[in-house]
Design an enzyme around this catalytic site. Structure first.
Site, PDB file in Angstrom:
ATOM      1  N   HIS A   1       4.934   5.008  12.391  1.00 36.22           N
ATOM      2  CA  HIS A   1       4.715   5.497  11.025  1.00 36.22           C
ATOM      3  C   HIS A   1       5.744   6.581  10.696  1.00 36.22           C
ATOM      4  O   HIS A   1       6.105   7.384  11.552  1.00 36.22           O
ATOM      5  CB  HIS A   1       3.287   6.046  10.882  1.00 36.22           C
ATOM      6  CG  HIS A   1       2.912   6.282   9.455  1.00 36.22           C
ATOM      7  ND1 HIS A   1       3.312   7.406   8.777  1.00 36.22           N
ATOM      8  CD2 HIS A   1       2.225   5.529   8.584  1.00 36.22           C
ATOM      9  CE1 HIS A   1       2.868   7.331   7.528  1.00 36.22           C
ATOM     10  NE2 HIS A   1       2.203   6.198   7.382  1.00 36.22           N
TER      11      HIS A   1
ATOM     12  N   SER B   1       1.638   4.175  -1.506  1.00 34.65           N
ATOM     13  CA  SER B   1       0.981   4.403  -2.796  1.00 34.65           C
ATOM     14  C   SER B   1       0.361   3.135  -3.406  1.00 34.65           C
ATOM     15  O   SER B   1       0.401   2.956  -4.618  1.00 34.65           O
ATOM     16  CB  SER B   1       1.938   5.065  -3.787  1.00 34.65           C
ATOM     17  OG  SER B   1       2.315   6.346  -3.297  1.00 34.65           O
TER      18      SER B   1
ATOM     19  N   ASN C   1      -5.140   3.537   6.697  1.00 33.72           N
ATOM     20  CA  ASN C   1      -4.665   4.582   7.609  1.00 33.72           C
ATOM     21  C   ASN C   1      -5.231   5.917   7.119  1.00 33.72           C
ATOM     22  O   ASN C   1      -4.760   6.455   6.122  1.00 33.72           O
ATOM     23  CB  ASN C   1      -3.130   4.587   7.593  1.00 33.72           C
ATOM     24  CG  ASN C   1      -2.539   5.729   8.388  1.00 33.72           C
ATOM     25  OD1 ASN C   1      -3.248   6.411   9.137  1.00 33.72           O
ATOM     26  ND2 ASN C   1      -1.242   5.945   8.238  1.00 33.72           N
TER      27      ASN C   1
ATOM     28  N   GLU D   1       7.151   0.333   4.865  1.00 35.33           N
ATOM     29  CA  GLU D   1       6.687   1.525   4.181  1.00 35.33           C
ATOM     30  C   GLU D   1       7.884   2.375   3.763  1.00 35.33           C
ATOM     31  O   GLU D   1       8.336   3.233   4.530  1.00 35.33           O
ATOM     32  CB  GLU D   1       5.792   2.333   5.117  1.00 35.33           C
ATOM     33  CG  GLU D   1       4.561   1.569   5.557  1.00 35.33           C
ATOM     34  CD  GLU D   1       3.389   2.517   5.730  1.00 35.33           C
ATOM     35  OE1 GLU D   1       2.356   2.254   5.123  1.00 35.33           O
ATOM     36  OE2 GLU D   1       3.525   3.524   6.428  1.00 35.33           O
TER      37      GLU D   1
ATOM     38  N   GLU E   1       5.512   9.301   9.214  1.00 31.43           N
ATOM     39  CA  GLU E   1       5.085  10.690   9.467  1.00 31.43           C
ATOM     40  C   GLU E   1       5.268  11.039  10.938  1.00 31.43           C
ATOM     41  O   GLU E   1       5.573  12.180  11.280  1.00 31.43           O
ATOM     42  CB  GLU E   1       3.630  10.880   9.010  1.00 31.43           C
ATOM     43  CG  GLU E   1       3.557  10.943   7.482  1.00 31.43           C
ATOM     44  CD  GLU E   1       2.259  10.457   6.878  1.00 31.43           C
ATOM     45  OE1 GLU E   1       1.247  10.359   7.588  1.00 31.43           O
ATOM     46  OE2 GLU E   1       2.265  10.158   5.661  1.00 31.43           O
TER      47      GLU E   1
ATOM     48  N   GLY F   1       2.511   8.502  -0.139  1.00 34.29           N
ATOM     49  CA  GLY F   1       1.802   9.688  -0.595  1.00 34.29           C
ATOM     50  C   GLY F   1       2.438  10.334  -1.815  1.00 34.29           C
ATOM     51  O   GLY F   1       2.102  11.457  -2.187  1.00 34.29           O
TER      52      GLY F   1
ATOM     53  N   LYS G   1      -5.086   8.761   8.499  1.00 32.15           N
ATOM     54  CA  LYS G   1      -4.264   9.920   8.885  1.00 32.15           C
ATOM     55  C   LYS G   1      -5.165  11.014   9.456  1.00 32.15           C
ATOM     56  O   LYS G   1      -6.172  10.695  10.069  1.00 32.15           O
ATOM     57  CB  LYS G   1      -3.434  10.391   7.693  1.00 32.15           C
ATOM     58  CG  LYS G   1      -2.656   9.217   7.075  1.00 32.15           C
ATOM     59  CD  LYS G   1      -1.612   9.610   6.077  1.00 32.15           C
ATOM     60  CE  LYS G   1      -0.908   8.347   5.584  1.00 32.15           C
ATOM     61  NZ  LYS G   1       0.177   8.610   4.657  1.00 32.15           N
TER      62      LYS G   1
HETATM   63  P1  PGA Z   1      -0.205   6.186   0.878  1.00 30.79           P
HETATM   64  O1  PGA Z   1       0.141   6.091   2.456  1.00 30.79           O
HETATM   65  O2  PGA Z   1      -0.969   4.930   0.534  1.00 30.79           O
HETATM   66  O3  PGA Z   1      -1.032   7.429   0.741  1.00 30.79           O
HETATM   67  O4  PGA Z   1       1.087   6.266   0.165  1.00 30.79           O
HETATM   68  C1  PGA Z   1       0.554   4.895   3.036  1.00 30.79           C
HETATM   69  C2  PGA Z   1       0.762   5.099   4.512  1.00 30.79           C
HETATM   70  O5  PGA Z   1       1.246   6.168   4.909  1.00 30.79           O
HETATM   71  O6  PGA Z   1       0.435   4.214   5.317  1.00 30.79           O
END
Ligand code: PGA
Length: 249
Positions: free
Chosen positions: A94, A212, A9, A166, A96, A172, A11
């Site tokens: 997601h 992560s 992803n 997630e 976010e 992140g 983003k």
């Molecule tokens: P990350 O993000 O690997 O940077 O923690 C995972 C995601 O948001 O799908």
């Protein structure tokens, strides 16, 4: 047998030149395997990604859709539009999107329905916040997210649903759920699916872990019985890291 999948992803990262370079860098070191690879660049890079990856087994996903096929929704993109350029997967729900764009379970349910009706495969994200986990409510939160968005969908559509657990506190942040924490939720979700549909459906749904994942922890996470791959954010922006994670699956 359920499919193993590693999805990246991106983003809101990578302009069109950087995006093309990243895809080419991935292609240079990508070796096809039983695990499926998916990349999710921003909307502006999707057409080009489709062109470059035409003869590759790497699949492409969008990061969002609107629930309508068309209409007066300034700035939005529909599943139908994505299908028309050859994008067949979409990430929905997601954290976010839930947090920064106020996406509710109800809205997410509409998006899932639209994607499935347009023959897209959905990568459905769910996961609890840190407060939910510290108060021991992670199962309740996860159950509600999945029930509201997915459990009114007829069984025949489920071949086009991939789940991604997630935990919000691990996205992140550099913090990862322990392999045991991931396994517990994945097994719980499989149980919920079995209760609501059937054992065979539950056994066939791929459940990815996201939050992560890096080359140095991927193998541990992927070795869990109910973890079928990963949804990778930060580490998917580097070809070598992403391929290392893919190869660990
Ligand atoms: P990350 O993000 O690997 O940077 O923690 C995972 C995601 O948001 O799908």
């Amino acid at each position: 047998m359920r499919k193993k999948i590693v999805a990246g992803n991106w983003k809101m990262n990578k302009d069109s030149i950087d995006s093309e370079n990243l895809i080419l860098d991935i292609l240079k070191i990508y070796v096809e395997s039983q695990t499926e690879m998916i990349i999710a660049p921003p909307f502006t890079n999707l057409s080009n990604a489709v062109k470059i990856l035409k003869s590759s087994s790497i699949k492409i996903a969008a990061q969002n859709i609107h629930y309508a096929d068309s209409g007066a929704y300034t700035g939005e993109i529909s599943a139908k539009m994505l299908q028309s350029i050859g994008v067949e997967n979409v990430i929905i729900g997601h954290s976010e999107r839930r947090t920064y764009f106020n996406e509710t379970n109800e809205l997410i349910a509409k998006k899932v329905k639209s994607a499935l009706e347009n023959n897209m495969r959905v990568i459905f994200c769910f996961g609890e916040k840190i407060d939910d986990r510290s108060s021991g409510n992670q199962n309740i939160v996860v159950k509600k997210q999945i029930t509201d968005a997915l459990f009114n969908i007829s069984e025949s559509y489920w071949s086009n649903i991939v789940l991604a657990y997630e935990p919000v506190w691990a996205i992140g942040t550099g913090e990862t759920a322990s392999p045991q924490q991931a396994q517990e939720i994945h097994a719980y979700v499989r149980e919920l699916i079995a209760e609501n549909y059937s054992n065979s459906l539950s056994e066939n749904v791929s459940i990815l872990y996201g939050g992560s994942i890096k080359p140095n922890n991927a193998r541990d996470i992927f070795s869990n019985q109910d973890v079928d791959g990963g949804l990778i954010g930060g580490a998917s922006l580097n070809a070598k890291d992403f391929i290392d994670i893919f190869n660990a699956c």
